[in-house]
Design a protein around this motif. Structure first.
Motif, short mmCIF file in Angstrom:
data_model
loop_
_atom_site.label_atom_id
_atom_site.label_comp_id
_atom_site.label_asym_id
_atom_site.label_seq_id
_atom_site.Cartn_x
_atom_site.Cartn_y
_atom_site.Cartn_z
N VAL A 99 51.78 37.72 33.67
CA VAL A 99 52.14 37.55 32.23
C VAL A 99 53.78 37.48 32.27
CG1 VAL A 99 50.36 38.52 31.16
CG2 VAL A 99 51.99 40.23 31.94
N ALA A 268 45.32 35.57 34.48
CA ALA A 268 45.37 36.81 33.74
C ALA A 268 43.87 37.51 33.93
CB ALA A 268 45.42 36.64 32.15
N ALA A 347 40.17 40.74 29.68
CA ALA A 347 41.21 41.70 29.33
C ALA A 347 40.48 42.89 28.38
CB ALA A 347 42.28 41.17 28.49
N TYR A 368 48.06 41.88 28.50
CA TYR A 368 47.12 40.93 29.16
C TYR A 368 46.10 40.45 27.88
CZ TYR A 368 48.90 40.90 33.68
OH TYR A 368 49.69 41.05 34.83
N THR A 372 45.77 37.10 26.30
CA THR A 372 44.58 36.14 26.33
C THR A 372 44.21 35.99 24.81
OG1 THR A 372 43.30 38.29 26.54
CG2 THR A 372 44.05 37.13 28.54
#
Length: 398
Positions: A99, A268, A347, A368, A372
């Protein structure tokens, strides 16, 4: 591009099967980018940075440029590496895994792909592009080298068009632009802006100095990817393309962006799975590692299967990114329709399965989840891309 640089690459437009595996060059690139991010942008550094006034990490962006990671698909004669979007996709994966707060999506993907299309059309002598203009090649060279950063002035939520749709927020008259574009990604650190506008003759694409625009930061869910409103009030711009050429440049940028955003979402998701598995191996309950409990193993196994499927979809989209073909459109929309949901699920599982620590601000899991969630509606929601897919494969409407 050399034969070595094409290792592992598929062939989208000639009908050959796509090689979904990563080539040796791609793995070397991944290792270099991952090492840089581990050193310069570990989780604790990102957590600290999102609390600062300046979120975008300019020093890290320069380091990425030094690796050649921001100009990979740009031809060598224009200052790039002469590689493909497959290699750029690997960089996007690693940035998603970390990220990292760098203007890669806005500058190295959206703005760069739009400029590449303008330059390519100029070389072909296409209508709507001045073949002798130096503005687009100069700007592309600056972005590819990292000497400047750019942004495409469209809302991040904008989906690739199914037809000739063109952003109509900004108006152009006599080389001056007026209007406000909301939610532009990477506009805050940008040096130049690519601004779609409607002029007296129709669709136009302009190059604008960011310092001449009113760029205002927004409060967003994703703390690592700031958005901004871009205000133009009689702002001067250099005309790059008009008519169909301008429409093609913007559409190409949005489709390429959707494909590369899916790669970022994949990164991610991979971080979420790997971090959660590692944590569950060390946390114990009733004298046993929590990860040994059957219910949790099943959840992680299901997630692993989904991520493996997502990886194949991302590789197919990266292989045809930048092409003007129906396959490229299908692959980009397929990637966003599928991978965004997988990334959000990964996530969410990371937050849940980390227990109490996963819900704290001190743990990076929330970064995250926010990334996302935000990415799931960027460059078109999953539902929008499913609708595009239905059009592309000519499914009957209800």
């Amino acid at each position: 591009m050399s034969a070595e640089g094409k290792a592992g690459a598929g062939a989208g437009e000639n009908g050959a099967a796509v090689d979904l595996l990563y080539g040796e060059v791609e793995e070397e690139l991944r290792a270099s980018v991952r090492a840089l991010l581990a050193d310069k942008s570990p989780a604790e550094a990102v957590l600290a940075r999102v609390e600062a006034d300046q979120v975008a990490d300019g020093a890290l962006a320069k380091e990425l440029a030094g690796l050649g990671a921001v100009g990979l698909p740009v031809p060598e004669e224009l200052g790039g590496a002469g590689a493909t979007w497959r290699e750029a996709s690997v960089v996007a994966e690693e940035l998603g895994r970390a990220v990292a707060p760098v203007p890669f999506l806005g500058s190295a993907v959206l703005a760069t792909s739009a400029l590449m299309e303008v330059v390519a059309l100029a070389e072909k002598g296409s209508t709507g592009v001045e073949a002798d203009t130096a503005a687009a090649p100069e700007a592309l060279r600056s972005l590819a080298s990292g000497d400047a950063w750019g942004a495409l002035a469209v809302p991040l939520a904008t989906a690739p068009p199914s037809g000739a749709a063109f952003p109509a927020v900004v108006r152009a008259e006599g080389g001056r632009l007026t209007g406000t574009v909301g939610g532009v990604v990477d506009a805050l650190p940008a040096d130049v802006l690519l601004v779609p506008a409607l002029g007296p003759g129709g669709s136009e694409l302009y190059l604008v100095e960011a310092s001449d625009a009113d760029v205002t930061a927004l409060t967003t869910l994703d703390l690592t990817r700031p958005l901004a409103d871009v205000g133009l009030d009689g702002t001067p711009g250099r005309l790059l393309a008009s008519g169909e050429a301008a429409e093609r440049a913007v559409a190409r940028a949005l489709r390429t962006g959707a494909a590369l955003l899916a790669a970022e979402q994949l990164g991610a998701a991979e971080w979420a799975l790997e971090t959660t598995v590692a944590y569950l191996k060390t946390r114990t309950q009733f004298g046993r590692p929590v990860g040994s409990f059957q219910a949790l193993k099943h959840r992680l196994a299901d997630l692993w299967v989904s991520i493996t499927q997502a990886r194949a979809v991302v590789r197919a989209a990266a292989d045809t990114a930048g092409e003007e073909s129906e396959e490229a459109r299908i692959n980009a929309s397929m990637a966003q329709a599928f991978v965004s949901g997988v990334a959000v699920k990964a996530a969410e599982e990371a937050v849940q399965l980390h227990g109490g620590i996963g819900f704290t601000w001190e743990h990076p899991a929330h970064l995250y989840l926010k990334r996302t969630k935000s990415a799931a509606i960027a460059l078109g929601s999953a539902d929008r891309h499913r609708a595009l897919l239905a059009e592309l494969v000519e499914l009957p409407s209800a």
